[in-house]
Design an enzyme around this catalytic site. Structure first.
Site, mmCIF file in Angstrom:
data_model
loop_
_atom_site.group_PDB
_atom_site.id
_atom_site.type_symbol
_atom_site.label_atom_id
_atom_site.label_comp_id
_atom_site.label_asym_id
_atom_site.label_seq_id
_atom_site.Cartn_x
_atom_site.Cartn_y
_atom_site.Cartn_z
ATOM 1 C CG HIS A 1 -15.706 38.512 -10.837
ATOM 2 N ND1 HIS A 1 -15.931 38.157 -12.142
ATOM 3 C CD2 HIS A 1 -14.371 38.321 -10.617
ATOM 4 C CE1 HIS A 1 -14.793 37.761 -12.701
ATOM 5 N NE2 HIS A 1 -13.832 37.852 -11.788
ATOM 6 C CB SER B 1 -19.006 38.677 -19.466
ATOM 7 O OG SER B 1 -20.205 38.042 -19.051
ATOM 8 C CG HIS C 1 -16.569 41.526 -15.085
ATOM 9 N ND1 HIS C 1 -17.591 41.439 -15.995
ATOM 10 C CD2 HIS C 1 -16.956 40.792 -14.021
ATOM 11 C CE1 HIS C 1 -18.550 40.676 -15.522
ATOM 12 N NE2 HIS C 1 -18.205 40.267 -14.309
ATOM 13 C CD GLU D 1 -19.688 36.741 -9.451
ATOM 14 O OE1 GLU D 1 -19.592 36.735 -8.195
ATOM 15 O OE2 GLU D 1 -20.179 37.692 -10.080
ATOM 16 N NE ARG D 2 -23.349 34.329 -5.549
ATOM 17 C CZ ARG D 2 -24.337 34.224 -4.715
ATOM 18 N NH1 ARG D 2 -24.511 33.126 -4.041
ATOM 19 N NH2 ARG D 2 -25.150 35.213 -4.539
ATOM 20 C CG MET D 3 -17.929 27.609 -8.138
ATOM 21 S SD MET D 3 -19.296 26.580 -8.642
ATOM 22 C CE MET D 3 -19.092 25.231 -7.493
ATOM 23 C CE1 TYR D 4 -25.702 32.709 -8.204
ATOM 24 C CE2 TYR D 4 -24.186 34.105 -9.419
ATOM 25 C CZ TYR D 4 -25.260 33.968 -8.576
ATOM 26 O OH TYR D 4 -25.906 35.074 -8.079
ATOM 27 N NE ARG E 1 -17.166 37.253 -15.401
ATOM 28 C CZ ARG E 1 -17.081 35.996 -15.007
ATOM 29 N NH1 ARG E 1 -16.331 35.133 -15.685
ATOM 30 N NH2 ARG E 1 -17.720 35.583 -13.920
ATOM 31 N NE ARG F 1 -29.387 37.207 -9.969
ATOM 32 C CZ ARG F 1 -29.840 38.124 -10.808
ATOM 33 N NH1 ARG F 1 -31.080 38.067 -11.260
ATOM 34 N NH2 ARG F 1 -29.057 39.100 -11.200
HETATM 35 O O1 LIG Z 1 -21.959 35.249 -12.228
HETATM 36 C C1 LIG Z 1 -22.895 35.893 -12.713
HETATM 37 O O2 LIG Z 1 -23.842 35.379 -13.308
HETATM 38 C C2 LIG Z 1 -22.932 37.401 -12.576
HETATM 39 O O3 LIG Z 1 -21.726 37.951 -12.924
HETATM 40 C C3 LIG Z 1 -23.328 37.835 -11.207
HETATM 41 O O4 LIG Z 1 -24.588 37.396 -11.111
HETATM 42 P P1 LIG Z 1 -25.681 37.850 -10.050
HETATM 43 O O5 LIG Z 1 -25.904 39.314 -10.220
HETATM 44 O O6 LIG Z 1 -26.833 37.028 -10.467
HETATM 45 O O7 LIG Z 1 -25.171 37.475 -8.684
#
Ligand SMILES: O=C(O)[C@H](O)COP(=O)(O)O
Length: 345
Positions: free
Chosen positions: A273, A103, A100, A203-206, A149, A230
């Protein structure tokens, strides 16, 4: 007889051996880019002019010069125009991946993960620019994550497509949603592109990093710790998903839902993502868990693969709609583009 087909800059070589601005940071081993196309020879040269600017991680502009050694593309060869030989049905399909556009939380440098944040104005422009770059490449199906996004990016990109088919979000979430979104004209259906959204491309769940500022988090927990969260393959951020966990659902979705479409000849675009696409690219390019660590994707840059005889051939990132490198080797894509040109003239 060898004939040079095209010669162009394909990216900027970084100190870590990856090509920047090629969309995919393409790996160079022993000075050679892997280009899995039979009958073609790739020669690389590093332009000294752009080499090693101090303080920069860029180590030079890579020039690729591709020579055709034996395979002659029937579309590009006038000699084959009058042949009576029946054309073999092509069983290849195009696969476009787009991360995307920027954002509002990318702009603020916040961990976003599964928080559903829209694009910035710049993100909108990136999506439109991505659309221009792929405007001559056929798209029959679009897959996006469930997040706005990625969906905005796909829709904005398609506003630039020359075929002018209408992308339509498929609502399968309930019987009523299915019934209420039916189309009753076969002709109208033919002029549309189904858009399928799935959380498995999210996107992965952060975890507990979502909403935190990346720089402040590094200041608080240390640069190494944040880099591990990360970019390591199997260390999850607190209560979140590691890349490995993200890959489990994203790659399974790709294999179960998207690969069968490619196998049946459908041209597919995926708007998703940074990390869900990194995991899919890891599968497509057979990267190891060590190699994927240094794979970085830019926002809004489309990447093209050709799926042929069960293999994914990486074609890099189209820099312009009529870039020779995209059409030079793929009869199906060249024919498609020719048809678009004829439609306009
Ligand atoms: O989710 C996020 O913050 C970004 O889109 C991807 O983040 P990263 O590059 O820190 O994995």
């Amino acid at each position: 007889m060898a004939a040079t087909v095209f010669h162009q800059a394909i990216g900027t070589l970084q100190s870590n051996g990856y090509l920047k601005n090629s969309g995919l940071h393409q790996e160079i081993r022993d000075g050679a880019v892997r280009l899995p196309l039979k009958g073609f020879k790739l020669e690389l040269g590093v332009s000294k002019r752009a080499c090693h600017s101090s303080g920069s991680r860029n180590f030079g502009v890579i020039q690729a010069s591709v020579s055709q050694t034996s395979v002659v593309d029937p579309v590009l060869s006038p000699a084959n125009k009058n042949t009576n030989e029946p054309r073999k049905k092509s069983n290849e399909a195009a696969l476009i991946l787009i991360r995307h556009g920027e954002s509002l939380w990318n702009e603020k440098n916040l961990f976003t993960g599964c928080v559903d944040v829209p694009l910035t104005k710049r993100g909108v422009e990136e999506a439109i620019e991505a659309g221009k770059r792929i405007s001559n490449i056929p798209v029959d199906m679009i897959y996006t994550s469930a997040l706005i996004r990625a969906q905005m990016t796909a829709m904005l990109a398609m506003t630039q497509h020359r075929r002018k088919k209408v992308p339509i979000i498929i609502h399968n979430e309930s019987e009523q949603a299915r019934a209420w979104s039916q189309i009753f004209s076969e002709d109208t259906k033919k002029q549309s592109i189904p858009v399928i959204a799935s959380w498995r491309l999210n996107e992965r769940m952060y975890g507990e990093l979502q909403g935190l500022n990346k720089q402040e988090t590094a200041d608080r927990y240390g640069k190494e710790q944040v880099h591990e969260w990360r970019r390591s393959y199997d260390v999850p951020p607190p209560n979140g998903e590691s890349l490995e966990m993200c890959a489990e659902r994203a790659v399974a979705y790709f294999k179960d839902e998207i690969e069968p479409q490619l196998l049946s000849g459908k041209n597919v675009m995926i708007a998703a993502h940074g990390n869900s696409l990194r995991s899919i690219i890891m599968y497509l390019d057979k990267l190891t868990s060590q190699e994927v660590i240094s794979l970085e994707l830019s926002t809004g840059i489309p990447m093209l693969y050709i799926f042929k005889e069960g293999r994914f051939i990486r074609r890099g990132s189209p820099v312009a709609p009529s870039e020779a490198g995209v059409y030079a080797y793929t009869r199906t894509l060249a024919l498609y583009r020719q048809k678009l040109d004829e439609m306009v003239n």
